[in-house]
Design a protein around this motif. Sequence first.
Motif, PDB file in Angstrom:
ATOM      1  N   HIS A  20       0.803  -1.212   0.000  1.00 20.87           N
ATOM      2  CA  HIS A  20       0.000   0.000   0.000  1.00 20.87           C
ATOM      3  C   HIS A  20       0.838   1.264   0.000  1.00 20.87           C
ATOM      4  N   GLY A  21       2.101   1.155   0.408  1.00 20.48           N
ATOM      5  CA  GLY A  21       2.992   2.301   0.334  1.00 20.48           C
ATOM      6  C   GLY A  21       2.964   3.172   1.570  1.00 20.48           C
ATOM      7  N   PRO A  22       3.793   4.215   1.570  1.00 22.30           N
ATOM      8  CA  PRO A  22       3.865   5.142   2.707  1.00 22.30           C
ATOM      9  C   PRO A  22       2.677   6.090   2.726  1.00 22.30           C
ATOM     10  N   ASN A  23       2.697   7.020   3.667  1.00 20.65           N
ATOM     11  CA  ASN A  23       1.605   7.972   3.823  1.00 20.65           C
ATOM     12  C   ASN A  23       1.481   8.844   2.581  1.00 20.65           C
ATOM     13  N   LYS A  24       0.254   9.150   2.212  1.00 17.42           N
ATOM     14  CA  LYS A  24       0.042   9.897   0.970  1.00 17.42           C
ATOM     15  C   LYS A  24       0.106  11.408   1.165  1.00 17.42           C
ATOM     16  N   PHE A  25      -0.337  11.915   2.296  1.00 22.43           N
ATOM     17  CA  PHE A  25      -0.424  13.360   2.495  1.00 22.43           C
ATOM     18  C   PHE A  25      -1.180  13.974   1.310  1.00 22.43           C
ATOM     19  N   SER A  26      -0.570  14.829   0.495  1.00 21.85           N
ATOM     20  CA  SER A  26      -1.322  15.413  -0.615  1.00 21.85           C
ATOM     21  C   SER A  26      -1.065  14.677  -1.929  1.00 21.85           C
ATOM     22  N   THR A  27      -0.586  13.449  -1.856  1.00 21.10           N
ATOM     23  CA  THR A  27      -0.527  12.603  -3.045  1.00 21.10           C
ATOM     24  C   THR A  27      -1.923  12.048  -3.266  1.00 21.10           C
ATOM     25  N   THR A  28      -2.530  12.385  -4.396  1.00 20.20           N
ATOM     26  CA  THR A  28      -3.933  12.068  -4.651  1.00 20.20           C
ATOM     27  C   THR A  28      -4.077  11.424  -6.024  1.00 20.20           C
ATOM     28  N   ALA A  29      -5.316  11.200  -6.418  1.00 26.81           N
ATOM     29  CA  ALA A  29      -5.610  10.741  -7.776  1.00 26.81           C
ATOM     30  C   ALA A  29      -5.939  11.898  -8.701  1.00 26.81           C
ATOM     31  N   ASN A  30      -5.563  13.130  -8.339  1.00 24.71           N
ATOM     32  CA  ASN A  30      -5.903  14.284  -9.178  1.00 24.71           C
ATOM     33  C   ASN A  30      -5.147  14.330 -10.496  1.00 24.71           C
ATOM     34  N   SER A  31      -4.163  13.446 -10.662  1.00 23.54           N
ATOM     35  CA  SER A  31      -3.570  13.300 -11.990  1.00 23.54           C
ATOM     36  C   SER A  31      -4.639  12.940 -13.015  1.00 23.54           C
ATOM     37  N   MET A  32      -5.720  12.295 -12.577  1.00 26.21           N
ATOM     38  CA  MET A  32      -6.830  11.956 -13.470  1.00 26.21           C
ATOM     39  C   MET A  32      -7.398  13.200 -14.147  1.00 26.21           C
ATOM     40  N   MET A  33      -7.384  14.312 -13.439  1.00 31.52           N
ATOM     41  CA  MET A  33      -7.921  15.546 -14.025  1.00 31.52           C
ATOM     42  C   MET A  33      -7.004  16.084 -15.113  1.00 31.52           C
ATOM     43  N   LEU A  34      -5.704  16.052 -14.858  1.00 33.91           N
ATOM     44  CA  LEU A  34      -4.757  16.513 -15.874  1.00 33.91           C
ATOM     45  C   LEU A  34      -4.799  15.595 -17.088  1.00 33.91           C
ATOM     46  N   TYR A  35      -4.761  14.282 -16.867  1.00 42.35           N
ATOM     47  CA  TYR A  35      -4.774  13.346 -17.986  1.00 42.35           C
ATOM     48  C   TYR A  35      -6.088  13.442 -18.763  1.00 42.35           C
ATOM     49  N   GLY A  36      -7.180  13.589 -18.043  1.00 45.51           N
ATOM     50  CA  GLY A  36      -8.468  13.689 -18.725  1.00 45.51           C
ATOM     51  C   GLY A  36      -8.532  14.883 -19.643  1.00 45.51           C
ATOM     52  N   ASP A  37      -7.945  15.989 -19.203  1.00 48.65           N
ATOM     53  CA  ASP A  37      -7.958  17.220 -19.993  1.00 48.65           C
ATOM     54  C   ASP A  37      -6.983  17.137 -21.170  1.00 48.65           C
TER      55      ASP A  37
END
Length: 784
Positions: free
Chosen positions: A443-460
């Motif tokens: 599952h990895g380390p703590n995410k903090f502000s690591t999110t799935a918001n790359s989806m917004m950039l890729y979608g655009d």
Amino acid sequence: MSYGAVPQNNSGRSPYGNTDLAYTESSTGFINPRGPTKKKGVSPWIKFGVPVLIVVIIAAVVGGILGSKAGKKDGSGSTKSDGSSSDPDASVDPKAPIQTATDILVAGRFATATQSKYMIPIYPSATNTVLFVEPTIAAGSKKAWPEDTFKPSNPSPTQVREDRPRIIAPQYKWDALPNLIRSDPYLQTWNDTILKNATDYMSKQPITYAMDGDSGILDNAREFKMRIKAFGYAYHMTQNTRWVDRAWEEIQHVISDDFGPANDTKWNPTHFLDTAEFSAAFGIAYDWMYAAWTDDQKKTIREGLIEYGLKHGAAVYAGGTTFGWWTSNITGNWNCVCNGGLTIGALAILGDDTTSTASGLLGKTIDNAKANCALAVMSDGSWAESPNYWYFGTTGHAEMSSALLTATGSHYGLLDVNADYWRTGTFHMHVYGPTSLFDYGDHGPNKFSTTANSMMLYGDLLDHPEFILHQRDRADSAEPWSMFWYDPAVAGAYWSNQKLDHFFENPRVQWAAMRSSWTDDDALYIAIKAGQNKGHQTHNDLDVGDFVLDALGTRWAGELGSADYLYPQYFASQEQNAERWKWYRKATVGQNTIVVNNGNQNVESAPTVKHDTSDTAQGSSTVLSIPKDSTAFWTADMTSAYFDATSVKRGARMLNGRTQILLQDEITATGTIQWRMHTNATVALDSATTATLSLDGQVLKVSMVSPPDGAEFVKLDPVRPAGMPEPLEPDQPNPGVTVLAINLPAGSHTLQVLFNPQWPGMKESDYVVPKTVALDSWSLRSHD
């Protein structure tokens, strides 16, 4: 133990650091605040896929309502600008139908609540042919961002725009943002959340240096970056320099003698992720608050960034360091995060840097990321490491791509050198079930502000608006990147014409996702995998045949996730005799699959799969009527994954209009055989061949169809069976988890396990008992 929070081992040592405000990770990305000291013994874990507490980043929730499926509120007592009430005494039905599309500020936010256990969006029961159309980005829309006038005819990584900011959020976007916020309910909520988070961070002490063994100070770096992003955003939106002053306090602290060693290794370059995340944060601080810094402050930030960050990156590319291994054949998050952090730091000070360190790095990081980071997405869109490491890798890749685009006018191929990169958005949509991720592997380390918001950039940028629409309703969407990567001109519903099934065929993972709905949080979902047991940057488990199962709003079969990252030799090897495979959570016994002779699977596995689907798709409604003949199936020949077996095959299929699931195994083995499933449910063994599972007020009945002689369900503890090799340190406990198992002797057996969620209004006579069909003969109509 609930699937999704972060474990401690029984020495009380966490794998993810020990800071004054750390956030433990769940499979959904969120998290359990914990203090600087930890009790020995029992983990705060494990509910499969469940965050124990909500991280600060999602303080303002989707739709303005935080609660269970009954529609509990967030308790703030305010009325939001989109018209939704958060009055704690208000009565809210999150599944009430949308009556009209005339008020875009109400109907424009499709999710009306966030479910409090799994932090997934709840959608109203509605058909809306105006709003719920196929995804699109409306050309010429008044809601769109203005056009960027910075369009160099021959872009160069060392030729940057003249105005500031230049990193991810140019000034023209800041200028347009207030009006866009007023007209878009998502931007409104995200803006409110970011400002609230910044206010919360304001009152905290600067982060505490905490070296966490081989895991370094990554938590420190990522929390610092999270705070800097929030302070920079708040400064621009309010023009109040108190945010700059607070950012300066953090900056001075992490380059002072009070923070780590009093030398140039302060940001721990031997664990280069730490250095990279600090470098990115310093770049954001320098660029976003450029107009507010004094010349002396700029000089201090530049010198600190070069001394503790970029200088070490330059040394990596010059060769001769022991910590630059991530530059060579590392198709995973390390390459993305390290190159991304160095690139953001370099772009920020380019033109002010008199040492040429920044320009020199930009001649290295881009090509290296194209040859490594961009190839972490496989031909079918799957991420090479694990679904949770997708978050870290795509965030690093998206930050780097976006920073290069805004600062220099080009991404230089980062977004298209891999022709299949766009498919990773499809991967993320399908790996996300009705409750949480199919979170196989670490599952990895703590995410903090690591999110799935790359989806917004890729979608655009890659022309897939369904990615934007899927992510904007998620609980991790509210952070500064979403304010600039989100395209407000997006329209439609991500589920409109979206098929319910998808099969991912790259041999590395080979997995399938099958569901009954995209928008019903009670939906039936099974995700199952085969794949290779090598080639995942040592983040996988020995888990061919592993599956998760959701129904009735909860997860019935789940993943245990990471073991302790500080275990000796945890990442040292992926070979058959590696220490990694001795720990329960990484061993085959710790997975939802078949175990032969109490042994681990073969790391040289090379399964083959076949599958088919009726291609059922959702339409312009959140309520889907499933035809009785709608089905999907997936089968795998897993023989290569086993010793002491001449044939091991597994198949899963949807039955009875996607209301039941059949899991079938065909095994010929010379050793003992065990079928295993990990669950948080209370398990009652009704008979030798039937079991009733109870969880969250719901019931799942599990039964064997035409069972082999002597087959019977048993309940086991989630521990290594006697005779397995002892690991170098004891396993973590797995409290709250029961293993539902079936034991079979050596020989040839066909085992059919039927899962019947007890759906409201469905009588016992409405369930079907499937006939026995050999896996090689499965077809769409084989079980009619």
